[in-house]
Scaffold this motif. Structure first.
Motif: not given
Length: 89
Positions: A73-83
């Motif tokens: 979940d943390y990794l997906n959140k960080k990836s979405q923030e970058q997107d």
């Protein structure tokens, strides 16, 4: 600002403390956890002390304690923030 930046060693030690807490909360010895994960006791000892552990060992241990979804979940959140940042440009 830069003085508070954690070092890799600090993160490794923090992961080790977390794993040790999970292990103790389940009333497992290092040997018992090692046996359940098909690892050596020394591997668990190294992980808990922040020394010479692999990402595979860490992930296997987090999975054992049902913590992998939180990490994902943390990794997906960080990836979405970058997107989201990239879509602004």
């Amino acid at each position: 600002m830069f003085g508070d930046t954690p070092k890799i060693k600090d993160v490794k030690v923090a992961f080790g403390k977390l794993v040790k807490t999970f292990r103790k909360n389940k009333n497992l010895t290092q040997q018992e956890l090692a046996d359940e994960l098909s690892l050596s006791r020394i591997t668990i000892q190294n992980l808990e002390s922040g020394k010479n552990f692999t990402i595979d060992t860490l992930l296997k241990t987090l999975q054992h304690f049902d913590q992998l979804p939180d990490l994902m979940d943390y990794l997906n959140k960080k990836s979405q923030e970058q997107d989201d940042i990239n879509s602004l440009y």
